[in-house]
Design an enzyme around this catalytic site. Structure first.
Site, PDB file in Angstrom:
ATOM      1  N   LYS A   9       0.985  -0.967  -0.093  1.00  0.00           N
ATOM      2  CA  LYS A   9       0.012   0.114   0.127  1.00  0.00           C
ATOM      3  C   LYS A   9       0.915   1.264   0.070  1.00  0.00           C
ATOM      4  CE  LYS A   9      -3.383  -2.474   2.618  1.00  0.00           C
ATOM      5  NZ  LYS A   9      -4.457  -2.491   3.889  1.00  0.00           N
ATOM      6  N   TYR A  49     -11.960  -2.890  -2.622  1.00  0.00           N
ATOM      7  CA  TYR A  49     -12.166  -3.217  -1.085  1.00  0.00           C
ATOM      8  C   TYR A  49     -13.907  -3.160  -1.236  1.00  0.00           C
ATOM      9  CZ  TYR A  49      -7.805  -2.736   1.173  1.00  0.00           C
ATOM     10  OH  TYR A  49      -6.733  -2.819   1.685  1.00  0.00           O
ATOM     11  N   ASN A 112      -1.275  -0.425   7.612  1.00  0.00           N
ATOM     12  CA  ASN A 112      -0.872  -1.665   7.719  1.00  0.00           C
ATOM     13  C   ASN A 112      -0.035  -2.306   6.457  1.00  0.00           C
ATOM     14  OD1 ASN A 112      -2.939  -2.308   6.232  1.00  0.00           O
ATOM     15  ND2 ASN A 112      -4.034  -3.899   7.771  1.00  0.00           N
ATOM     16  N   HIS A 115      -1.348  -5.566   1.721  1.00  0.00           N
ATOM     17  CA  HIS A 115      -2.846  -6.340   1.357  1.00  0.00           C
ATOM     18  C   HIS A 115      -2.272  -7.849   0.768  1.00  0.00           C
ATOM     19  CE1 HIS A 115      -6.577  -7.520  -0.181  1.00  0.00           C
ATOM     20  NE2 HIS A 115      -5.949  -7.845  -1.302  1.00  0.00           N
ATOM     21  N   GLU A 126      -9.288 -10.490  -7.458  1.00  0.00           N
ATOM     22  CA  GLU A 126      -8.308  -9.467  -7.416  1.00  0.00           C
ATOM     23  C   GLU A 126      -7.566  -9.403  -8.591  1.00  0.00           C
ATOM     24  OE1 GLU A 126      -9.042  -8.787  -2.398  1.00  0.00           O
ATOM     25  OE2 GLU A 126      -7.211  -9.817  -3.445  1.00  0.00           O
TER      26      GLU A 126
HETATM   27  P1  GTP Z   1      -6.063  -6.355   3.535  1.00  0.00           P
HETATM   28  O1  GTP Z   1      -4.985  -7.519   3.225  1.00  0.00           O
HETATM   29  O2  GTP Z   1      -5.562  -5.098   3.205  1.00  0.00           O
HETATM   30  O3  GTP Z   1      -7.698  -6.739   2.932  1.00  0.00           O
HETATM   31  O4  GTP Z   1      -6.276  -6.607   5.109  1.00  0.00           O
HETATM   32  P2  GTP Z   1      -7.239  -7.756   5.938  1.00  0.00           P
HETATM   33  O5  GTP Z   1      -7.682  -8.860   4.771  1.00  0.00           O
HETATM   34  O6  GTP Z   1      -6.067  -8.216   6.969  1.00  0.00           O
HETATM   35  O7  GTP Z   1      -8.337  -7.067   6.684  1.00  0.00           O
HETATM   36  P3  GTP Z   1      -9.785  -6.724   5.903  1.00  0.00           P
HETATM   37  O8  GTP Z   1      -9.855  -7.124   4.740  1.00  0.00           O
HETATM   38  O9  GTP Z   1     -10.564  -7.089   7.051  1.00  0.00           O
HETATM   39  O10 GTP Z   1      -9.689  -5.100   5.947  1.00  0.00           O
HETATM   40  C1  GTP Z   1      -8.859  -4.345   4.747  1.00  0.00           C
HETATM   41  C2  GTP Z   1      -8.249  -3.226   5.227  1.00  0.00           C
HETATM   42  O11 GTP Z   1      -9.127  -2.217   5.815  1.00  0.00           O
HETATM   43  C3  GTP Z   1      -7.062  -3.361   6.304  1.00  0.00           C
HETATM   44  O12 GTP Z   1      -6.038  -3.916   5.939  1.00  0.00           O
HETATM   45  C4  GTP Z   1      -7.062  -2.344   7.038  1.00  0.00           C
HETATM   46  O13 GTP Z   1      -6.168  -1.547   6.610  1.00  0.00           O
HETATM   47  C5  GTP Z   1      -8.202  -1.548   6.922  1.00  0.00           C
HETATM   48  N1  GTP Z   1      -9.097  -1.844   8.154  1.00  0.00           N
HETATM   49  C6  GTP Z   1      -9.791  -3.051   8.534  1.00  0.00           C
HETATM   50  N2  GTP Z   1     -10.141  -2.973   9.849  1.00  0.00           N
HETATM   51  C7  GTP Z   1     -10.156  -1.430  10.233  1.00  0.00           C
HETATM   52  C8  GTP Z   1     -10.425  -0.893  11.314  1.00  0.00           C
HETATM   53  O14 GTP Z   1     -11.129  -1.326  12.109  1.00  0.00           O
HETATM   54  N3  GTP Z   1     -10.220   0.530  11.208  1.00  0.00           N
HETATM   55  C9  GTP Z   1      -9.573   1.002  10.164  1.00  0.00           C
HETATM   56  N4  GTP Z   1      -9.254   2.309  10.135  1.00  0.00           N
HETATM   57  N5  GTP Z   1      -8.978   0.490   9.089  1.00  0.00           N
HETATM   58  C10 GTP Z   1      -9.404  -1.210   9.195  1.00  0.00           C
HETATM   59 MG    MG Z   2      -8.792  -8.412   3.310  1.00  0.00          MG
END
Ligand code: GTP
Ligand code: MG
Length: 151
Positions: A9, A49, A112, A115, A126
């Site tokens: 990212k 997303y 973080n 992805h 994707e």
């Molecule tokens: P990705 O690999 O980026 O998809 O992350 P993930 O699969 O571990 O998590 P998820 O798909 O649930 O969420 C996608 C992204 O949304 C995360 O990587 C975070 O950057 C963001 N995100 C998820 N939960 C939160 C939250 O509670 N607050 C905020 N600010 N961002 C969040």
């Molecule tokens: Mg995810």
């Protein structure tokens, strides 16, 4: 062999963590089959997303993903979807184990740095969203027989 979509990212690119992250996937034994640096539009980020569109952080997340260069990649290998997520670590870096990418290199959930696709269906979708089929390079590396033990 299985393929997954991995993206560094904008925070990971801006912080100069590209080579650090690539080397972790390379050293594991996974194979890079596509890579490009892009600044996604906000509309594109919303597509990427779309599963999270009802979450309160969705708008900020899409603004962030489209705020700068993203290094989009496809990696190939046995179990790469699940193990790639293991290399990445838990979504919230506060909960990621040390030794994982987020555990070692990130602090808050909204930044973080990386992805990874969360399953075979998402990986397929994707990869198709980010890449044209002809961008995916099929090749054999000499190391494969040492990684997998085939003759
Ligand atoms: P990705 O690999 O980026 O998809 O992350 P993930 O699969 O571990 O998590 P998820 O798909 O649930 O969420 C996608 C992204 O949304 C995360 O990587 C975070 O950057 C963001 N995100 C998820 N939960 C939160 C939250 O509670 N607050 C905020 N600010 N961002 C969040
Ligand atoms: Mg995810």
């Amino acid at each position: 062999l299985e393929r997954t979509f991995i993206a560094i990212k904008p925070d990971g690119v801006q912080r100069g963590l590209v080579s650090e992250i690539l080397s972790r996937f390379e050293r594991k034994g996974f194979k890079l089959v596509a890579i490009k640096l892009v600044v996604p539009s906000k509309e594109f980020a919303q597509k990427h997303y779309h599963d999270l569109k009802d979450r309160p952080f969705f708008n900020g997340l899409c603004d962030f993903l489209s705020s700068g260069p993203v290094l989009a990649m496809v990696w190939e290998g046995e179990g790469v979807i699940k193990y790639g997520r293991k290399l990445i670590g838990a979504t919230d870096p506060q909960k990621s184990e040390p030794g994982t990418i987020r555990g070692d290199l990130a602090v808050v959930v909204g930044r973080n740095i990386i992805h990874g696709s969360d399953g075979p269906e998402t990986a397929k979708a994707e990869i198709a969203l980010w890449f044209e089929p002809r961008d995916l390079v099929s090749y054999t590396s000499n190391e494969e027989k040492w990684i997998y033990g085939v003759n």
